[in-house]
Design a protein around this motif. Sequence first.
Motif, PDB file in Angstrom:
ATOM      1  N   ILE A  41     -15.135  -2.776 -10.380  1.00  0.00           N
ATOM      2  CA  ILE A  41     -13.993  -3.296 -10.267  1.00  0.00           C
ATOM      3  C   ILE A  41     -13.198  -2.652  -9.842  1.00  0.00           C
ATOM      4  CG2 ILE A  41     -12.279  -3.210 -12.489  1.00  0.00           C
ATOM      5  CD1 ILE A  41     -14.605  -4.089 -14.309  1.00  0.00           C
ATOM      6  N   ILE A  42     -12.772  -1.192  -9.495  1.00  0.00           N
ATOM      7  CA  ILE A  42     -12.189  -0.453  -8.787  1.00  0.00           C
ATOM      8  C   ILE A  42     -12.332  -0.980  -7.187  1.00  0.00           C
ATOM      9  CG2 ILE A  42     -13.611   1.605  -7.691  1.00  0.00           C
ATOM     10  CD1 ILE A  42     -10.193   1.283  -9.364  1.00  0.00           C
ATOM     11  N   GLU A  43     -13.496  -1.011  -6.595  1.00  0.00           N
ATOM     12  CA  GLU A  43     -13.343  -1.536  -5.156  1.00  0.00           C
ATOM     13  C   GLU A  43     -12.529  -2.557  -4.956  1.00  0.00           C
ATOM     14  OE1 GLU A  43     -17.659  -0.106  -2.982  1.00  0.00           O
ATOM     15  OE2 GLU A  43     -17.943  -1.071  -5.577  1.00  0.00           O
ATOM     16  N   ILE A  44     -12.734  -3.804  -5.941  1.00  0.00           N
ATOM     17  CA  ILE A  44     -12.187  -5.124  -6.313  1.00  0.00           C
ATOM     18  C   ILE A  44     -10.510  -4.706  -6.525  1.00  0.00           C
ATOM     19  CG2 ILE A  44     -11.142  -7.478  -7.421  1.00  0.00           C
ATOM     20  CD1 ILE A  44     -14.293  -7.220  -8.146  1.00  0.00           C
ATOM     21  N   VAL A  45     -10.184  -3.857  -7.300  1.00  0.00           N
ATOM     22  CA  VAL A  45      -8.882  -3.368  -6.797  1.00  0.00           C
ATOM     23  C   VAL A  45      -8.287  -2.781  -5.766  1.00  0.00           C
ATOM     24  CG1 VAL A  45      -7.380  -2.095  -8.584  1.00  0.00           C
ATOM     25  CG2 VAL A  45      -8.791  -3.509  -9.330  1.00  0.00           C
ATOM     26  N   GLY A  46      -9.154  -1.745  -4.817  1.00  0.00           N
ATOM     27  CA  GLY A  46      -9.094  -1.405  -3.779  1.00  0.00           C
ATOM     28  C   GLY A  46      -8.737  -2.054  -3.046  1.00  0.00           C
ATOM     29  N   HIS A  47      -9.265  -3.351  -2.710  1.00  0.00           N
ATOM     30  CA  HIS A  47      -9.356  -4.051  -1.578  1.00  0.00           C
ATOM     31  C   HIS A  47      -8.400  -5.000  -1.727  1.00  0.00           C
ATOM     32  CE1 HIS A  47     -10.333  -8.566  -3.429  1.00  0.00           C
ATOM     33  NE2 HIS A  47     -10.546  -8.498  -2.272  1.00  0.00           N
ATOM     34  N   ALA A  86     -11.664   3.379  -1.532  1.00  0.00           N
ATOM     35  CA  ALA A  86     -12.141   3.227  -3.620  1.00  0.00           C
ATOM     36  C   ALA A  86     -12.788   3.801  -4.148  1.00  0.00           C
ATOM     37  CB  ALA A  86     -11.404   1.224  -3.563  1.00  0.00           C
ATOM     38  N   ARG A  87     -14.115   3.424  -3.749  1.00  0.00           N
ATOM     39  CA  ARG A  87     -15.116   4.400  -3.759  1.00  0.00           C
ATOM     40  C   ARG A  87     -14.956   6.287  -3.880  1.00  0.00           C
ATOM     41  NH1 ARG A  87     -18.576   1.210  -1.224  1.00  0.00           N
ATOM     42  NH2 ARG A  87     -18.492   3.161   0.186  1.00  0.00           N
ATOM     43  N   THR A  94      -6.591   4.859  -6.733  1.00  0.00           N
ATOM     44  CA  THR A  94      -6.197   3.341  -6.069  1.00  0.00           C
ATOM     45  C   THR A  94      -5.619   1.817  -6.901  1.00  0.00           C
ATOM     46  OG1 THR A  94      -8.113   3.426  -6.034  1.00  0.00           O
ATOM     47  CG2 THR A  94      -7.901   1.483  -5.800  1.00  0.00           C
ATOM     48  N   PHE A  95      -5.143   2.866  -8.260  1.00  0.00           N
ATOM     49  CA  PHE A  95      -4.309   1.819  -8.909  1.00  0.00           C
ATOM     50  C   PHE A  95      -2.344   2.091  -8.490  1.00  0.00           C
ATOM     51  CE2 PHE A  95      -7.754   0.952 -12.168  1.00  0.00           C
ATOM     52  CZ  PHE A  95      -7.890  -0.066 -12.321  1.00  0.00           C
ATOM     53  N   GLU A  96      -2.931   3.511  -8.051  1.00  0.00           N
ATOM     54  CA  GLU A  96      -1.035   3.015  -7.931  1.00  0.00           C
ATOM     55  C   GLU A  96      -0.772   2.589  -7.059  1.00  0.00           C
ATOM     56  OE1 GLU A  96       0.508   7.484  -5.764  1.00  0.00           O
ATOM     57  OE2 GLU A  96      -0.473   7.725  -7.793  1.00  0.00           O
ATOM     58  N   LYS A  97      -1.524   3.041  -6.123  1.00  0.00           N
ATOM     59  CA  LYS A  97      -1.606   1.965  -4.422  1.00  0.00           C
ATOM     60  C   LYS A  97      -1.478   0.318  -4.079  1.00  0.00           C
ATOM     61  CE  LYS A  97      -4.542   3.613  -1.429  1.00  0.00           C
ATOM     62  NZ  LYS A  97      -5.618   3.681  -0.865  1.00  0.00           N
ATOM     63  N   CYS A  98      -2.346   0.244  -5.062  1.00  0.00           N
ATOM     64  CA  CYS A  98      -2.612  -1.190  -5.632  1.00  0.00           C
ATOM     65  C   CYS A  98      -0.913  -1.466  -6.064  1.00  0.00           C
ATOM     66  CB  CYS A  98      -3.374  -1.849  -6.319  1.00  0.00           C
ATOM     67  SG  CYS A  98      -4.176  -3.868  -5.739  1.00  0.00           S
ATOM     68  N   ILE A  99      -0.989  -1.092  -7.292  1.00  0.00           N
ATOM     69  CA  ILE A  99       0.492  -1.541  -7.786  1.00  0.00           C
ATOM     70  C   ILE A  99       2.034  -1.771  -7.087  1.00  0.00           C
ATOM     71  CG2 ILE A  99       1.913  -0.808  -9.855  1.00  0.00           C
ATOM     72  CD1 ILE A  99      -0.949  -0.372 -11.554  1.00  0.00           C
TER      73      ILE A  99
END
Length: 158
Positions: A41-47, A86-87, A94-99
């Motif tokens: 999930i975090i890799e999906i979010v990170g992409h 993301a890994r 990762t969440f901070e950047k994506c948001i």
Amino acid sequence: MQREKSEIIEHHQNFLLFLQRMKTLDECLLRKPIGERKWSIIEIVGHFYPWDEFVLQHRIPYLLAGKSLPKAPSAEDFNIHSSFIARTETIEKTFEKCIRIREDLLNQLNQIPEEKWLIKLQIKDSTLTLYEYLKGLMEHDIHHINQMKFTLNKVDEE
């Protein structure tokens, strides 16, 4: 607000709410692959982050100005690099950047005048509107959201 613009804006607002809820989940769950030979999930979010940044910098300004689009990066290379980041970085980062980048994208989309959303644009060999382009990106988001929800539902059932 016209229907097309409001549909895209609402999607991005809901996506941000989804990310806010996701960032409270257990790190082990977020780092577990969603299937065999699949990302976590975090890799999906990170992409999402690098693609949102690419759209902000190398698509929307060019589309709105009617200029030729710069060549897109290799999707495979881009995704491999983003999944590695993301890994290796913290879940919070990762969440901070994506948001943050999605909020930037949402802000930019909000500023686009309604009359620009349905103007025909030339992208390579295709003619489509800004709305159609953004709807394609929205559908990509929804595909990944559904993957993540499916994975989380499986965990709840176990």
